[in-house]
Design an enzyme around this catalytic site. Structure first.
Site, PDB file in Angstrom:
ATOM      1  N   TYR A  98      32.707  40.816  35.195  1.00 54.94           N
ATOM      2  CA  TYR A  98      33.754  40.352  34.278  1.00 54.94           C
ATOM      3  C   TYR A  98      33.849  38.828  34.307  1.00 54.94           C
ATOM      4  O   TYR A  98      33.946  38.171  33.267  1.00 54.94           O
ATOM      5  CB  TYR A  98      35.088  40.980  34.681  1.00 54.94           C
ATOM      6  CG  TYR A  98      36.307  40.309  34.082  1.00 54.94           C
ATOM      7  CD1 TYR A  98      36.626  40.467  32.742  1.00 54.94           C
ATOM      8  CD2 TYR A  98      37.146  39.515  34.873  1.00 54.94           C
ATOM      9  CE1 TYR A  98      37.745  39.850  32.188  1.00 54.94           C
ATOM     10  CE2 TYR A  98      38.262  38.904  34.339  1.00 54.94           C
ATOM     11  CZ  TYR A  98      38.553  39.072  32.992  1.00 54.94           C
ATOM     12  OH  TYR A  98      39.663  38.463  32.458  1.00 54.94           O
ATOM     13  N   HIS A  99      33.789  38.270  35.497  1.00 56.18           N
ATOM     14  CA  HIS A  99      33.886  36.829  35.657  1.00 56.18           C
ATOM     15  C   HIS A  99      32.704  36.123  35.008  1.00 56.18           C
ATOM     16  O   HIS A  99      32.854  35.123  34.298  1.00 56.18           O
ATOM     17  CB  HIS A  99      33.967  36.486  37.140  1.00 56.18           C
ATOM     18  CG  HIS A  99      34.014  35.032  37.420  1.00 56.18           C
ATOM     19  ND1 HIS A  99      32.892  34.296  37.726  1.00 56.18           N
ATOM     20  CD2 HIS A  99      35.047  34.154  37.425  1.00 56.18           C
ATOM     21  CE1 HIS A  99      33.231  33.034  37.915  1.00 56.18           C
ATOM     22  NE2 HIS A  99      34.524  32.919  37.736  1.00 56.18           N
TER      23      HIS A  99
END
Length: 287
Positions: free
Chosen positions: A149-150
């Site tokens: 996600y990051h």
């Protein structure tokens, strides 16, 4: 827009040719014309990592230690160079022109060729950094939501912010370069079979949490300036995106910090953890 033609730049002892030849208008135009590429790259990234996990289910893990050493050493070197070339402009701006200028005036791109070049490199580096996840997949290490996600959100947000010349990015870029300098150096040492004290990993994650707090604070202050009708080179939409990202990162990193360093069960399991078992825990790039 506020005039800042009299802004002074730091005195660099040396400028590389690729820095002095940097033309920010050309890179901005290219990034604007090719903004959809980021989404294509992220789509390919998702297919590779989750498809790779599926393919690796019944296959032995790859060691890849030598490649891992080289990979992390290169990224550590790049991050250290980026920090060394952007920190002088950042502190010069803070001390000579003040906090407002550091948040609202994008002179670090438009007037400083050194900082401008390494700002562009920062955005482009988010693409090869997706390769971090390939090692996790091939070595069959845990792939947590925070990690991928990051990676995706940082790439897309960095690309978008560069096209807008977001002034507050000065803060995010310098913080990210500095944290990554330590983080990738730590990874390189681990891959070389050195065992840095566990407190170093805790320190890196703590620095990342501080980075998220500062990121939220900078965005909230920029939002307040816009509400007061002051000139600030950052759009309300960008602020909303950035606050959402930084706050979500803070929650996820805080949760990870607790599970990794404060949970008794986790402490007992990580004493003899493999080299990249903690690969997901330290990833932070806005930034």
């Amino acid at each position: 827009m506020k005039e800042y033609t009299q802004v002074t730049m730091p005195n660099y002892s040396y400028m590389f040719n690729f820095e002095s030849d940097f033309i920010h208008q050309k890179t901005r135009t290219w990034m604007q014309d090719n903004w959809t590429l980021g989404f294509y790259y992220c789509g390919i990234y998702m297919v590779l990592i989750f498809g790779g996990q599926y393919l690796m289910q019944n296959r032995p893990r790859f060691e890849l230690r030598g490649v891992l050493v080289l990979w992390n050493t290169l990224l550590a070197t790049f991050s250290i160079m980026g920090a060394c070339r952007t920190v002088p402009e950042f502190f010069h701006t803070l001390t000579q022109h003040g906090l407002y200028h550091s948040v609202c005036i994008p002179s670090f791109i438009e007037q400083d060729k050194v900082s401008g070049f390494w700002t562009w490199m920062f955005v482009l580096s988010k693409l090869p950094e997706l390769g971090d996840t390939i090692f996790i997949v091939l070595r069959k290490q845990p792939l947590i939501f925070l990690h991928w996600y990051h990676h995706i959100t940082v790439l897309l947000y960095s690309w978008f912010s560069y096209t807008e010349y977001t002034a507050s990015a000065r803060w995010f870029i310098v913080m990210n370069y500095c944290v990554h300098s330590v983080m990738y150096s730590y990874y390189a040492l681990r891959a070389m079979r050195y065992s840095p004290p566990r407190q170093i990993a805790m320190l890196i994650t703590s620095l990342q949490l501080i980075q998220m707090i500062i990121g939220c604070a900078v965005n909230l202050w920029a939002r307040q300036l816009l509400q007061q009708q002051q000139e600030c080179q950052i759009t309300p939409f960008n602020i909303k995106l950035s606050i959402t990202m930084y706050f979500s990162y803070f929650v996820l990193f805080a949760r990870f910090f607790y599970k990794a360093y404060m949970s008794g069960e986790r402490r007992s399991k990580t004493r003899n953890a493999p080299v990249t078992a903690d690969y997901p825990l330290l990833k932070s790039k806005v930034q």
